[in-house]
Design a protein around this motif. Structure first.
Motif, PDB file in Angstrom:
ATOM      1  N   MET A   1       0.901  -1.269   0.195  1.00  0.00           N
ATOM      2  CA  MET A   1      -0.016   0.058  -0.252  1.00  0.00           C
ATOM      3  C   MET A   1       0.808   1.124  -0.060  1.00  0.00           C
ATOM      4  N   ARG A   2       0.264   2.221  -0.424  1.00  0.00           N
ATOM      5  CA  ARG A   2       0.996   3.733  -0.294  1.00  0.00           C
ATOM      6  C   ARG A   2       1.095   4.114   1.051  1.00  0.00           C
ATOM      7  N   ALA A   3       2.109   4.650   1.390  1.00  0.00           N
ATOM      8  CA  ALA A   3       2.153   5.396   2.821  1.00  0.00           C
ATOM      9  C   ALA A   3       3.207   6.334   2.679  1.00  0.00           C
ATOM     10  N   VAL A   4       3.419   7.194   4.006  1.00  0.00           N
ATOM     11  CA  VAL A   4       4.352   8.155   4.305  1.00  0.00           C
ATOM     12  C   VAL A   4       5.086   7.614   5.428  1.00  0.00           C
ATOM     13  N   TRP A   5       6.496   7.678   5.414  1.00  0.00           N
ATOM     14  CA  TRP A   5       7.346   7.192   6.475  1.00  0.00           C
ATOM     15  C   TRP A   5       8.165   8.412   7.042  1.00  0.00           C
ATOM     16  N   ILE A   6       8.395   8.443   8.304  1.00  0.00           N
ATOM     17  CA  ILE A   6       9.490   9.044   8.955  1.00  0.00           C
ATOM     18  C   ILE A   6      10.802   8.090   9.039  1.00  0.00           C
ATOM     19  N   ARG A   7      11.748   8.405   8.455  1.00  0.00           N
ATOM     20  CA  ARG A   7      12.856   7.643   8.481  1.00  0.00           C
ATOM     21  C   ARG A   7      13.850   8.194   9.550  1.00  0.00           C
ATOM     22  N   GLY A   8      13.762   9.355  10.062  1.00  0.00           N
ATOM     23  CA  GLY A   8      14.602   9.997  11.139  1.00  0.00           C
ATOM     24  C   GLY A   8      13.770  11.368  11.539  1.00  0.00           C
ATOM     25  N   PHE A   9      14.166  11.961  12.722  1.00  0.00           N
ATOM     26  CA  PHE A   9      13.473  13.141  13.145  1.00  0.00           C
ATOM     27  C   PHE A   9      14.234  14.180  12.293  1.00  0.00           C
ATOM     28  N   GLY A  10      13.545  15.423  12.026  1.00  0.00           N
ATOM     29  CA  GLY A  10      14.150  16.615  11.392  1.00  0.00           C
ATOM     30  C   GLY A  10      12.801  17.217  10.747  1.00  0.00           C
ATOM     31  N   GLY A  11      13.136  18.057   9.743  1.00  0.00           N
ATOM     32  CA  GLY A  11      12.374  18.921   9.115  1.00  0.00           C
ATOM     33  C   GLY A  11      11.186  18.258   8.353  1.00  0.00           C
ATOM     34  N   PRO A  12      10.337  18.863   7.799  1.00  0.00           N
ATOM     35  CA  PRO A  12       9.175  18.278   6.897  1.00  0.00           C
ATOM     36  C   PRO A  12       9.777  17.275   5.709  1.00  0.00           C
ATOM     37  N   GLU A  13      10.887  17.537   5.099  1.00  0.00           N
ATOM     38  CA  GLU A  13      11.700  16.681   4.092  1.00  0.00           C
ATOM     39  C   GLU A  13      11.852  15.163   4.700  1.00  0.00           C
TER      40      GLU A  13
END
Length: 318
Positions: A1-13
């Protein structure tokens, strides 16, 4: 499925669209096909690595609120739930995705005639605003100051306080936001970016009985000085980046109560249900100011952090 991940803390990028395994409804769970995901200011703080109510360590899928349709149930769950339109928390993560699996007791059914996007916009903010007006004990004829009045929670507070018979002063930053407030029910609209804003509030009201502090910092501290004896102040946000942090002794000296809500989960759910019912009846309207497709979650976070948004920000998943 499509999703959005956080791979590390930081800015919106650090919010990156990537594929994720499809969740499955386990025992006692339901599977929801997500149409819209709710975004809150707190989620932008979590993404940046600041402390808050959400836990978890990257990599993870962020987000804590969705609206959609139940498409499957796990063992021990009534199959009659399949096909129902619901809004649901996700336990602190997992919402920025096409599907989520949650405990079957968590979703709230969306009333007939209420659009899913409206319901999602009310899931967190409607629950919060309804609870705040209740615990503050807003009464007819009182003068109520709402900070961040063009925001997701603030725009609902204006409506609810006005419906309770209060004279509402809406406080917002910038002409665009201030121009929205009279349409929400504010009798007085003031731009806190202009010098002397507190004097304008006092000239219009003589003082206030309730402050809903959604900005914190210097704005919140100045709003506190506008309270008459017997007044109440409830802090619900820190758009400025810090709480107002009013000392208890200062409040006591002024005869002001600092209301600190302590509401059990069952009552929070009831507040969410009440907000949905009010919206279905046409008495409450969330201000959905901007929407982004799922893949542009980073742009949504950037917009919120830049203070460029009004009302609620949604991710449209389907």
């Amino acid at each position: 499925m499509r999703a959005v991940w956080i791979r590390g803390f930081g800015g919106p990028e650090v919010l990156v669209p990537e594929a994720a395994p499809d969740p499955v409804a386990g025992p006692g769970q339901v599977l929801i096909d997500v149409a819209h995901a709710n975004i809150t200011f707190v989620e932008t703080q979590f993404r940046a690595g600041r402390s808050g109510p959400f836990g978890g360590t990257p990599p993870l899928i962020p987000g804590n609120g969705v609206g959609g349709v139940v498409t499957a149930v796990g063992e021990g769950v009534d199959p009659a739930l399949i096909g129902r339109r619901v809004v649901s928390g996700t336990g602190g993560s997992g919402a920025y995705a096409e599907r989520v699996a949650v405990d079957a007791a968590t979703p709230i059914e969306v009333p007939d005639g209420l659009a899913l996007d409206t319901a999602v916009a009310l899931l967190a903010d409607g629950r919060t605003a309804t609870m705040l007006v209740d615990v503050a004990g807003v009464r007819p004829g009182e003068r109520v100051l709402v900070e961040a009045a063009a925001g997701g929670v603030g725009s609902l507070l204006v409506q609810l306080a006005a419906a309770a018979g209060a004279r509402v002063v809406g406080l917002a930053g910038g002409d665009r936001k201030v121009s929205l407030l009279s349409g929400l029910g504010a009798a007085v609209a003031v731009d806190y970016r202009r010098p002397g804003w507190a004097d304008r509030v006092r000239d219009a009201t003589g003082g206030v009985d309730v402050v809903f502090d959604g900005v914190g910092g210097e704005i919140g501290r100045t709003a506190f000085t506008l309270l008459d004896r017997g007044g109440r102040m409830v802090s619900f946000g820190l758009a400025s980046g810090e709480w107002a942090a009013i000392p208890a002794e200062d409040a006591a000296a002024r005869g002001v109560t600092l209301v600190r809500p302590d509401v059990p989960p069952a009552r929070l759910r009831a507040y969410a249900e009440r907000a949905l019912a009010e919206a279905a009846a046409g008495r409450l309207r969330p201000l959905i100011g901007q929407r982004f497709p799922l893949e542009r979650a980073a742009d949504a976070h950037a917009a919120i952090e830049s203070r460029a948004t009004v009302g609620k920000t949604l991710l449209d998943v389907r």
